[in-house]
Design an enzyme around this catalytic site. Sequence first.
Site, PDB file in Angstrom:
ATOM      1  CG  HIS A 165      -8.311  -2.921  -1.859  1.00 44.56           C
ATOM      2  ND1 HIS A 165      -9.479  -1.624  -1.696  1.00 44.56           N
ATOM      3  CD2 HIS A 165      -7.091  -2.776  -0.902  1.00 44.56           C
ATOM      4  CE1 HIS A 165      -8.863  -1.534  -0.464  1.00 44.56           C
ATOM      5  NE2 HIS A 165      -7.922  -1.415  -0.330  1.00 44.56           N
ATOM      6  CD  GLN A 175      -3.881  -0.027  -1.572  1.00 40.28           C
ATOM      7  OE1 GLN A 175      -4.666   0.276  -0.676  1.00 40.28           O
ATOM      8  NE2 GLN A 175      -3.124   0.516  -2.377  1.00 40.28           N
ATOM      9  CG  ASP A 185      -2.123  -7.691  -0.058  1.00 35.66           C
ATOM     10  OD1 ASP A 185      -1.736  -6.984   0.916  1.00 35.66           O
ATOM     11  OD2 ASP A 185      -2.637  -8.262  -0.771  1.00 35.66           O
ATOM     12  CB  CYS A 187      -2.391  -2.515  -0.337  1.00 40.16           C
ATOM     13  SG  CYS A 187      -2.277  -4.228   0.029  1.00 40.16           S
ATOM     14  NE  ARG A 224      -5.948   3.743  -1.189  1.00 34.64           N
ATOM     15  CZ  ARG A 224      -6.977   2.651  -0.102  1.00 34.64           C
ATOM     16  NH1 ARG A 224      -5.786   1.725   1.010  1.00 34.64           N
ATOM     17  NH2 ARG A 224      -7.977   2.360   0.024  1.00 34.64           N
TER      18      ARG A 224
HETATM   19  N1   CP Z   1      -4.204  -0.716   2.234  1.00 39.64           N
HETATM   20  C1   CP Z   1      -5.451  -0.423   2.977  1.00 39.64           C
HETATM   21  O1   CP Z   1      -6.476  -0.525   2.559  1.00 39.64           O
HETATM   22  O2   CP Z   1      -5.181  -0.513   4.221  1.00 39.64           O
HETATM   23  P1   CP Z   1      -6.286  -0.182   5.006  1.00 39.64           P
HETATM   24  O3   CP Z   1      -6.640  -2.359   5.307  1.00 39.64           O
HETATM   25  O4   CP Z   1      -4.903   0.379   6.495  1.00 39.64           O
HETATM   26  O5   CP Z   1      -7.724   0.894   4.998  1.00 39.64           O
HETATM   27  N1  NVA Z   2      -4.732  -8.727   1.127  1.00 37.65           N
HETATM   28  C1  NVA Z   2      -5.713  -7.705   2.044  1.00 37.65           C
HETATM   29  C2  NVA Z   2      -5.758  -6.455   1.810  1.00 37.65           C
HETATM   30  C3  NVA Z   2      -5.823  -5.521   2.885  1.00 37.65           C
HETATM   31  C4  NVA Z   2      -5.261  -4.005   2.468  1.00 37.65           C
HETATM   32  C5  NVA Z   2      -6.277  -8.423   2.665  1.00 37.65           C
HETATM   33  O1  NVA Z   2      -7.823  -8.355   2.017  1.00 37.65           O
HETATM   34  O2  NVA Z   2      -7.055  -8.834   3.714  1.00 37.65           O
END
Ligand code: CP
Ligand code: NVA
Length: 309
Positions: A135, A138, A227, A267, A293
């Site tokens: 990610h 992020q 997370d 996040c 972000r």
């Molecule tokens: N942190 C993040 O990426 O949030 P969303 O899944 O809401 O985009």
């Molecule tokens: N680790 C989480 C992040 C969400 C923004 C997922 O992949 O669901």
Amino acid sequence: MKHFINLNDISAIDLRKIIKDAKRRKNLRKKLSSLEVDKGSPLKGKLLIQMFEKSSLRTRLSFYLAIKQLGGSTLTLRPDELHLSKGGESIEDTAKILSNFGNAFMLRTDSDEKLEEFKRYLSIPIINGLSPSSHPTQILSDVFTVEEIKKKPISKLNISWIGDSNNVLNSLITASIKFSFKLNIGCPKKYMPNKKILNYIKNNKNKISIYNDPKKAVAGADVIFSDKVISMNDKVDKIKKLKHFKKFKINKRLINFAKRDCIFLHCLPRGTEVDEKVFSSKKSKVWLQAINRVHVQKSILLYCFGKLR
Ligand code: CP
Ligand code: NVA
């Protein structure tokens, strides 16, 4: 034109340039409202096409505002409305159409291979808006947030991660190598980073330690990241996994092992991994983290368009 798929593909110099640009732009628009455009409209006339194969609130909104504030526009495609999702059109043909109609493509997907395949056929930049393995938008934004709050380079800080070995942690590990900061990971033995990631850590001169005791992982921390224990589409026995993480809950008792002025970042969305008291305390900077972000993704877009100063 540059892609933004993984922090690992991007030089430390360029990552630092993105953060510097975001800081400058954020400062310059203190008095502007959400939809007002930055001076010079650097992405005027550009269309960012977004597609989310998994849920999103923050990434969707922040890319929307990011391209708008640069003078461009965005269109969000619903994957279930494309021929691609039903097997009626190939990635190659879809990519050609996206390239002819738009100027950049942001994809949130459950397949790292799909990102790579799109990259192969697109003639416009592709941005990874979350994949099973990373990610990156992020975490780059989180580096920005840490430095904004702590007012020092992240390389001078102790960062801790308490939680699952997931996509967000993978990007944090890469960031630790790129930005050279100390990273302590706290997770149950059963949920350690996979072999590929462990080898990546080993093969790069690093400052990363992994503990199965959360207290050890947060000792002396300036920042504690976390997370959800259960990520989207995590195909596990959820009850069992949550049980394994019981000792890793971020509560006041655990935070007391960190530095007094330590901050908490997440996040979002959150699950049960963090205690409500910590989440709503002064130490928690999650709302600033989310809004940042927008600022960092603007500079990521400029990087992709080759317009970063
Ligand atoms: N942190 C993040 O990426 O949030 P969303 O899944 O809401 O985009
Ligand atoms: N680790 C989480 C992040 C969400 C923004 C997922 O992949 O669901």
